[in-house]
Motif scaffolding. Sequence first.
Motif, PDB file in Angstrom:
ATOM      1  N   THR A   1      97.568  29.739 -47.571  1.00 55.71           N
ATOM      2  CA  THR A   1      97.389  28.287 -47.662  1.00 55.71           C
ATOM      3  C   THR A   1      96.125  27.835 -46.948  1.00 55.71           C
ATOM      4  N   GLY A   2      95.790  28.500 -45.836  1.00 48.03           N
ATOM      5  CA  GLY A   2      94.581  28.122 -45.112  1.00 48.03           C
ATOM      6  C   GLY A   2      93.344  28.303 -45.964  1.00 48.03           C
TER       7      GLY A   2
ATOM      8  N   ILE B   1      93.215  25.481 -48.578  1.00 46.31           N
ATOM      9  CA  ILE B   1      92.773  24.212 -47.996  1.00 46.31           C
ATOM     10  C   ILE B   1      91.270  24.231 -47.745  1.00 46.31           C
ATOM     11  N   ASN B   2      90.770  25.315 -47.161  1.00 48.80           N
ATOM     12  CA  ASN B   2      89.338  25.392 -46.849  1.00 48.80           C
ATOM     13  C   ASN B   2      88.480  25.384 -48.103  1.00 48.80           C
TER      14      ASN B   2
ATOM     15  N   LEU C   1      86.916  18.321 -44.027  1.00 48.03           N
ATOM     16  CA  LEU C   1      87.521  18.522 -42.713  1.00 48.03           C
ATOM     17  C   LEU C   1      86.465  18.886 -41.672  1.00 48.03           C
TER      18      LEU C   1
ATOM     19  N   ALA D   1      89.021  12.435 -44.421  1.00 45.81           N
ATOM     20  CA  ALA D   1      90.287  12.961 -44.934  1.00 45.81           C
ATOM     21  C   ALA D   1      91.343  11.863 -44.978  1.00 45.81           C
TER      22      ALA D   1
ATOM     23  N   ALA E   1      95.956  19.893 -51.309  1.00 45.56           N
ATOM     24  CA  ALA E   1      95.352  20.400 -50.080  1.00 45.56           C
ATOM     25  C   ALA E   1      95.542  19.418 -48.928  1.00 45.56           C
TER      26      ALA E   1
ATOM     27  N   GLN F   1      97.507  20.243 -45.517  1.00 49.24           N
ATOM     28  CA  GLN F   1      96.856  20.078 -44.220  1.00 49.24           C
ATOM     29  C   GLN F   1      97.687  19.181 -43.308  1.00 49.24           C
ATOM     30  N   ARG F   2      98.247  18.115 -43.882  1.00 49.31           N
ATOM     31  CA  ARG F   2      99.083  17.206 -43.089  1.00 49.31           C
ATOM     32  C   ARG F   2     100.331  17.940 -42.603  1.00 49.31           C
TER      33      ARG F   2
ATOM     34  N   ARG G   1     100.661  21.209 -42.136  1.00 47.38           N
ATOM     35  CA  ARG G   1     100.264  22.193 -41.119  1.00 47.38           C
ATOM     36  C   ARG G   1     100.061  21.527 -39.763  1.00 47.38           C
ATOM     37  N   ARG G   2      99.438  20.345 -39.763  1.00 49.17           N
ATOM     38  CA  ARG G   2      99.223  19.633 -38.488  1.00 49.17           C
ATOM     39  C   ARG G   2     100.555  19.277 -37.846  1.00 49.17           C
TER      40      ARG G   2
END
Length: 650
Positions: free
Chosen positions: A550-551, A554-555, A562, A573, A627, A631-632, A634-635
Amino acid sequence: MPEGRKPYAEVSEMLELLAREAHTEEFERLVRSAREAGADEIEIARLTRAKDLSLSIRSLFARRQQREAGLSALVDTARDLTLPYNLDTLLKVITRRARLLLGLDMSWVTFHAFDEGVSYVRAADGHTSAITVGFGVPMGGGVGRQAQQRSAPFWTADYLRDESFLHSEPIDDVVRAEGLHALMAIPLRQEDTELGNLYVAGRGIRHFDPDELSLMSSLADLAAVAIEKTRLLDQVRNEVAGLELNTSRAMSSSAAEHHLRRVHGELIDVVLEGGGLPALAGEAAVLLGGPVLIRDQAGRDLYTSGEFPALDEAEIRVASLDAHTERRPVTSAGGAWIVPAVAGQEMLGTLLLAPGARTEAKADAAYWNQLLVTVAQVTALVLLMQRSAAAAEGQVRDELFNDLLKGNGSAAKLAERARRLGVDLNGPHVVIVARPEGGSLGRAVIWASSYAHQLSGLKSVEGGCIVLMLPGTDAGAAARAVSDELSTALGHPVTVGTAGPVKDLTGISGTYQEARCCLDALTALGGTGGTASPRELGFLGLLLSDSPNTGQFINSTIGPVLEYDAQQRTELARTLEAYFASAGSPTRAAESLHVHPNTVSRRLERISELLGPDWLEPAQALEVQLALQMQRTRRALLSRRHDQAGHAIG
């Protein structure tokens, strides 16, 4: 249970018997001893179970040892078949090897005569009386007909009693005369050409296991390649002999006649002595009086003798096309000679002679052309022999790759087999599945064998697709290279799925399945003729992957945004999230962010600079939203772990 004996003492003894490969009777005697010593029924049942499992393990080890011995013998056979035999000698080698591989009584080879409806015996081995060279085997019945129809080995444990296939009276008579029971027929095929059948037979009833069928199928494949190579070698010898005869009649000078005969003899000696391309190119350079360059069928340089001058490649391509089309030597505008190296109807490569080569022989144009053609024909012979040798070794390499793809065997055993074949599996590899959308699959297989060999990789064929495992870390780049080269070689588009890199032997099977899924996804999306990897498929690739990253997703999707936020302390974002939440309305997004609409517009312009002008296209916009959500999430997860860690410390 006898007094003083521990509950599992007999089981331990079973393991000791297994370790020293004891006879079956010793296992049975251990159970009998326990029964005679008064062991109860539970203990006897446990010992019987341990005995059965031990014998099963021993049988499994024996089968594996037998399979490894068979593969080792197959490697020896492959090397043996690459030697420069004439056809009759080669067929004797094949039949003897076939009989000895399975320890049977007889073996023979037949070649088809389709116009007569008969397959004639060309060689036989073992104690035979009725099956002799020249015997005609009717093609309308027997195991040979079944093997031909199925394009696979067909066997029977007891021929005369087996009514599962159509019998033929002449064949039945021979089987009776020879006293045969077990019989197997294996088709001999070279690409799309049916050459004949290889037979093995025994005078006892016998059932053949899958490993034996695979072994004989591999032998038949090797034999077909060797037979075709030998036929072409005989053809070249005949052509050279005919060329000598025609030249001798046409030459007016006895010195020139002697020179041409010497050329023929020297070059053929180079081939028969196994000198290879370096020796042949060196000899040709001396005979032709100038540097020689040998190229393969794709135009790649294979070997250069001397300092070959720089060429105008566009000019050479045009001249090469003329040479191969007209099947004769031609000269380029720059003065280089281009001669096609062909065998039968197949183009194997090109021989180039540098401008300014020796000119005294050119006074007789017919003689000079014949000289060039002769050198090119022998060059084609060497190329063909090298390809046949590579094909023989390739059969064993393909066996290894198939086991890697299916996850058969332990990693240690697979690594050892790879080491013996000189295949380095320690570094990262990518797996590629290529499906030709037209053209000959046989031609694609030949190309794949050469390509995998050049890049120190492995190849296989699965379901009409070429499967490659190549060293490297960039699966997408490797797939595009394969697509470009294979589509050029076939003259048709190629659809390619890829995955990786993979470093662990046990992960190759899963990586292959990922690549296969990418190919299927590309087809379903209408991307025939394209290439795709999990990374290039975006979120769809993430779903197809066995180990989703997933990282990385997202990247690759919103990484620039980001990174810009982190460096400039901006809220691009957050602006993206508000923009999508407001159904693409900058005004409503500005209200939710408590900023002026112009601020949102400027931020959206900056986002377009970072992500490219197409980020609002439906497919890319969907990936951007996914994505952002990832990201949300993961945070939030990282924040929760941090809080939990703080509470634990407190």
